[in-house]
Design a protein around this motif. Structure first.
Motif, PDB file in Angstrom:
ATOM      1  N   THR A 174       0.895  -1.209  -0.162  1.00 38.45           N
ATOM      2  CA  THR A 174       0.178  -0.105   0.037  1.00 38.45           C
ATOM      3  C   THR A 174       0.884   1.216  -0.208  1.00 38.45           C
ATOM      4  O   THR A 174       0.404   2.306  -0.863  1.00 38.45           O
ATOM      5  N   GLN A 175       2.065   1.233   0.709  1.00 37.13           N
ATOM      6  CA  GLN A 175       2.977   2.353   0.702  1.00 37.13           C
ATOM      7  C   GLN A 175       3.634   2.667  -0.779  1.00 37.13           C
ATOM      8  O   GLN A 175       3.502   3.573  -1.111  1.00 37.13           O
ATOM      9  N   ASP A 227      -7.782   4.925  -6.029  1.00 35.31           N
ATOM     10  CA  ASP A 227      -8.106   4.336  -4.676  1.00 35.31           C
ATOM     11  C   ASP A 227      -8.360   2.790  -4.342  1.00 35.31           C
ATOM     12  O   ASP A 227      -8.899   2.116  -5.459  1.00 35.31           O
ATOM     13  N   VAL A 228      -7.931   2.320  -3.367  1.00 30.97           N
ATOM     14  CA  VAL A 228      -7.984   0.943  -3.241  1.00 30.97           C
ATOM     15  C   VAL A 228      -8.915   0.687  -2.006  1.00 30.97           C
ATOM     16  O   VAL A 228      -8.603   1.354  -0.598  1.00 30.97           O
ATOM     17  N   PHE A 229      -9.834  -0.207  -1.984  1.00 29.95           N
ATOM     18  CA  PHE A 229     -10.861  -0.507  -0.809  1.00 29.95           C
ATOM     19  C   PHE A 229     -10.678  -2.029  -0.454  1.00 29.95           C
ATOM     20  O   PHE A 229     -10.611  -2.708  -1.296  1.00 29.95           O
ATOM     21  N   ILE A 230     -11.189  -2.036   0.965  1.00 30.19           N
ATOM     22  CA  ILE A 230     -11.184  -3.492   1.195  1.00 30.19           C
ATOM     23  C   ILE A 230     -12.625  -3.608   1.661  1.00 30.19           C
ATOM     24  O   ILE A 230     -13.273  -2.653   2.283  1.00 30.19           O
ATOM     25  N   GLY A 231     -13.191  -4.836   1.715  1.00 33.57           N
ATOM     26  CA  GLY A 231     -14.564  -5.066   2.168  1.00 33.57           C
ATOM     27  C   GLY A 231     -15.697  -4.056   1.830  1.00 33.57           C
ATOM     28  O   GLY A 231     -15.708  -3.933   0.475  1.00 33.57           O
ATOM     29  N   GLN A 232     -16.543  -3.588   2.954  1.00 30.39           N
ATOM     30  CA  GLN A 232     -17.353  -2.684   2.285  1.00 30.39           C
ATOM     31  C   GLN A 232     -17.057  -1.032   2.040  1.00 30.39           C
ATOM     32  O   GLN A 232     -17.862  -0.293   2.431  1.00 30.39           O
ATOM     33  N   ASP A 240      -2.958   9.754  -2.446  1.00 30.43           N
ATOM     34  CA  ASP A 240      -1.604   9.323  -1.794  1.00 30.43           C
ATOM     35  C   ASP A 240      -1.363   9.059  -0.230  1.00 30.43           C
ATOM     36  O   ASP A 240      -0.599   8.657   0.555  1.00 30.43           O
ATOM     37  N   ALA A 241      -2.824   9.016   0.348  1.00 28.61           N
ATOM     38  CA  ALA A 241      -3.050   8.628   1.668  1.00 28.61           C
ATOM     39  C   ALA A 241      -3.238   7.069   1.908  1.00 28.61           C
ATOM     40  O   ALA A 241      -3.913   6.433   0.853  1.00 28.61           O
ATOM     41  N   ARG A 242      -2.835   6.439   2.824  1.00 30.88           N
ATOM     42  CA  ARG A 242      -3.079   5.048   3.079  1.00 30.88           C
ATOM     43  C   ARG A 242      -3.148   4.615   4.623  1.00 30.88           C
ATOM     44  O   ARG A 242      -2.818   5.620   5.458  1.00 30.88           O
TER      45      ARG A 242
END
Lengths: 543, 308
Positions: A174-175, A227-232, A240-242
């Motif tokens: 993710t970084q 943008d990357v999402f997990i779950g719901q 640029d934020a993680r």
């Protein structure tokens, strides 16, 4: 803009040189993982109006683009998640499968030898050698329970290490993806049609590697970052934020690990990937295996002790407990944040056949208790007075009441195999008789030997059958894991193949392109040569 | 269809590795003789084979128990045959002693001496021990000598009632041995059942002692001799029951043997490898691996770049 024959030929030279450079880049990256085949896109230059005609001005390289298909890439990611899941689950389950089924490393031989030795005492109760064998076999049995249990603990440690490893990798990916987002955005946001192909390829392959550990959904932003999402929809990466994941001990159950994101428990928020495989292994294979093994240990220990303490030993004394569970029969764990309180639990001999391979959670709130069986999440009815009570083969008593809302985890079977210990060392202390002074009396030994074939445990299973249930359960899980692993491998291979045939480099194709561009380049060079000879002939005319 | 150059190569390598894994697996099965190497290959067969092995081991234990019981009953039978012979001899001598013709006080005294000897012999038979040093007629108190002769004080006045000279010190319980899933058999008989119990004054030793006293007093009676006959009847009944138990053990042993063979056959059917099948499989796997290797080498050599 150059014009005329020479100028037009020059644009051709430059365009085909660029094309050949792209081709050579494709050839060079034929074996690079994640590389997408690139094309040089050519368009005609705007023509100029001259003497009533539009005259062409050659060719221009508008862009070099990579062959990219969103659908194919999504497929790669989701199949990588399922494969990572199946891989992690299968690798660990196979180990448990091997451990339990192997007659040397599992429990079957130890149980068999132990009961053989009990039979030996029953057919020859005065023989000290026969008694010595039984004392030794009892120790071997309890030690074997301890060994198998510690092997399961080792698997748990391995599994926890794998979870930690997954989380470390997720954090590092993710970084990197967030960093790439920044670079890509800065290169793309200047407008224009140029795309930083290598960076995009890198980000795609990192996303695929991330997906091996946790299943993600992506959403592209106009500036080229994603943008990357997990779950719901919990954002793992937003521009640029993680967010950072971490593995910690659960507050309700100190023996359990949970996954936190920004301090919140997200253990149930993902449904595939290696992290899910590890959690699934723990919840569906390892914990039930440890509990079922413990059920066998608790069953042998308790049933044997009950009979043995009713018998008479060779010295005429009443039999003592053959097995103990140290430090306590049923461990009860207080959750972090409990307001005091002390709960004790013991095996109930009379209802041993109702004991289940499960943990229990005892919640205390507003002066009353509720008990939940965790294997099936069923609320167990408690009598109106609350505690003490006897449910599912265990006695639960309140030694001291909690001062406020509290909860306790009761583990009748989970640690039984780890804690069982054979404590009789004197062969004369085996209580083979039921009548004092009758040294040749074998009636109690006979009853002890008969425990082997009695349906003592849950579901009317014998001790050995209860162990067989465990072997069969783990075997089916391992079987299902193998099937699903090969299916997921095939699906993942299909996705990779689809990507390879769309975006991979084919050397024959590149060779053909090279010939094509070389020919065009040579033709353009020829045009320059011809324009020179035209110029020469013109000069010659006026000389 | 367009294909990439790198992927088919990787694919071929993977598939060759796969075939190699299968080959190794078949080879491991052949070398171990097992149909399944791990339970995951066939979980239900794994559970069955564990349960079959367990039944076999248990039944083999029963067979050992039967051997032990047989050996003990055999020992008891030998002792009882000896007891029968001795009592029969006592009966002959007793009848001789009772008959008036040609009997003098001297000859009755001689018979009485032989009676004493035979009684001692009977007592030693009643105290027979097995190889473990256990008294076979003492029931569950197998380390206690069941019958001991209490010496009569030679100086005691004749008017005193005779002391109970023989007391059974064993247990009235006899141990049973598990010889089948639902079958136990007693591996001996308690002394009180064979020789009569002292409490009732009915033991064969008492009867002999009393008859001996009558002989010495020169007035032997048939009533007392009848007690010795009764003892022989008891011994014969016990003797017959030993035969019955030995027969039962033989039948149980045959049943157990059948069970073991059947279960081993069933176990072999589910757990043992079919060698012919496995070797055929090994050959075909070997062939296909070789074919894959050869075609890989051929296809890999093809490239348009060679012709440039």
């Amino acid at each position: 803009m150059p014009s005329g024959i020479l100028g037009t030929a020059l644009t051709g030279l430059m365009a085909f040189q660029r094309s050949m450079q792209t081709t050579s880049n494709n050839v060079a990256n034929v074996n690079t993982d994640g590389y997408s085949r690139q094309d040089t896109n050519l368009t005609t230059n705007p023509s100029s109006y001259s003497a009533g005609n539009f005259v062409g001005n050659g060719v221009d390289v508008t862009s070099i683009t990579r062959n990219y298909d969103q659908f194919i890439n999504n497929n790669i990611r989701s199949s990588a998640s399922s494969l990572g899941d199946a891989n992690a689950f299968q690798a660990m389950t196979a180990q448990v499968d091997n451990l339990l089924a192997n007659p040397e490393s599992g429990m079957s031989n130890a149980i068999k030898s132990f009961f053989n030795s009990v039979n030996g005492v029953s057919s020859d109760p005065t023989s000290l050698p026969a008694r010595q064998v039984m004392v030794s076999e009892a120790k071997t049995l309890s030690t074997q329970f301890n060994i198998v249990s510690s092997r399961l603990d080792t698997f748990r440690a391995q599994n926890n290490a794998k979870m930690q490893d997954s989380i470390d990798k997720i954090n590092s990916f993710t970084q990197n993806i967030a960093d790439l987002n920044v670079k890509i955005a800065s290169l793309t946001s200047g407008g224009g049609t140029q795309s930083p192909n290598e960076l995009l390829d890198q980000r795609d392959s990192m996303l695929a590697q991330l997906a091996e550990h946790i299943d993600v959904a992506t959403l592209a932003r106009p500036d080229g970052s994603i943008d990357v999402f997990i779950g719901q929809g919990q954002a793992l990466i937003s521009g640029d934020a993680r967010s950072k994941l971490e593995l910690t001990n659960s507050t309700t159950d100190i023996m359990q690990k949970t996954v936190l994101m920004n301090g919140y428990d997200v253990s149930s928020q993902f449904s595939s990937g290696a992290l899910t495989g590890a959690i699934k292994f723990r919840d569906q294979v390892l914990d039930p295996a440890q509990q079922q093994l413990g059920l066998v240990a608790a069953g042998i220990g308790q049933a044997f002790n009950d009979l043995h303490t009713q018998g008479i030993d060779l010295n005429g004394a009443t039999g003592k407990a053959m097995f103990t569970f140290e430090p306590e029969q049923i461990p009860v764990f207080s959750s972090i944040g409990n307001a005091g309180g002390y709960i004790k639990a013991t095996f109930d001999s009379a209802t041993l056949n109702q004991m289940q391979a499960s943990d229990y959670r005892l919640d205390y709130a507003a002066g009353s208790y509720t008990l939940t069986r965790l294997s099936d999440n069923v609320k167990v009815m408690l009598p109106t007075g609350g505690l003490p009570t006897t449910v599912d083969g265990i006695n639960i008593t309140q030694v001291a009441p909690p001062a406020g809302t509290s909860s306790f985890i009761i583990r009748p079977t989970y640690l039984a195999a780890r804690n069982i210990n054979a404590v009789i060392t004197d062969p004369r202390a085996i209580a083979a008789a039921t009548t004092s002074g009758d040294v040749g009396d074998n009636s109690n030994a006979l009853a002890l030997a008969n425990l082997e074939s009695q349906g003592l445990l849950f579901g009317g299973n014998t001790l050995a059958q209860t162990y067989q249930v465990l072997v069969a359960k783990v075997g089916s899980s391992a079987n299902a894991a193998n099937v699903s692993l090969s299916a997921q491998k095939a699906l993942n291979n299909q996705a990779i193949e689809a990507r390879a045939s769309f975006a991979g480099v084919n050397l024959d194709e590149e060779a053909a392109n090279l010939i094509k561009f070389q020919n065009a380049y040579q033709a353009s060079s020829q045009v320059i040569a011809i324009s020179r000879s035209l110029f020469d002939s013109l000069l010659g005319a006026i000389r | 269809m367009r294909i990439s150059t790198a992927y088919p190569q990787q694919f071929n390598i993977n598939s060759m590795a796969n075939q190699q894994a299968q080959l190794t697996n078949t080879q491991a099965k052949i070398s171990s003789g097992q149909k399944y190497l791990t339970p995951s290959e066939n979980p239900s067969a794994a559970a069955y084979s564990l349960s079959f092995k367990e039944s076999i081991a248990l039944t083999e234990q029963y067979q050992e128990n039967i051997a032990a019981a047989n050996q003990r009953l055999g020992l008891e039978e030998t002792a009882l045959a000896n007891v029968s012979d001795t009592i029969q001899r006592l009966q002959e001598l007793g009848l001789q002693g009772v008959s008036d013709s040609g009997n003098s006080t001297i000859s009755r005294n001689a018979i009485a001496s032989e009676f004493d000897q035979l009684n001692d012999h009977l007592i030693s038979l009643a105290n027979t021990r097995n190889a473990n040093g256990e008294y076979i007629f003492a029931g569950n108190k197998s380390t206690t000598m069941p019958y001991s002769k209490i010496a009569v004080d030679p100086n005691a006045p004749a008017t005193d009632a005779p002391l109970p000279a023989f007391a059974y010190a064993g247990s009235s319980m006899q141990r049973a041995i598990q010889v089948g899933m639902f079958r136990t058999i007693t591996d001996g008989d308690v002394g009180s059942a064979v020789f009569g119990s002292t409490e009732e004054g009915e033991s064969v030793f008492d009867a002999i002692k009393n008859f001996t006293a009558e002989l010495r007093a020169d007035k032997p009676t048939l009533e007392t001799l009848k007690k010795i006959d009764d003892a022989l009847v008891r011994v014969t009944i016990v003797h017959a029951s030993i035969g019955a138990r030995q027969n039962a053990l033989d039948r149980q042993k045959a049943t157990n043997d059948d069970f073991i063979i059947n279960t081993k056959t069933a176990l072999s059917n589910i757990a043992d490898l079919d060698m012919a099948d496995a070797i055929t499989k090994l050959n075909s796997q070997q062939n296909s691996l070789q074919a894959a290797q050869q075609s890989f080498a051929k296809v890999q050599g093809m490239s348009l770049f060679k012709f440039l």
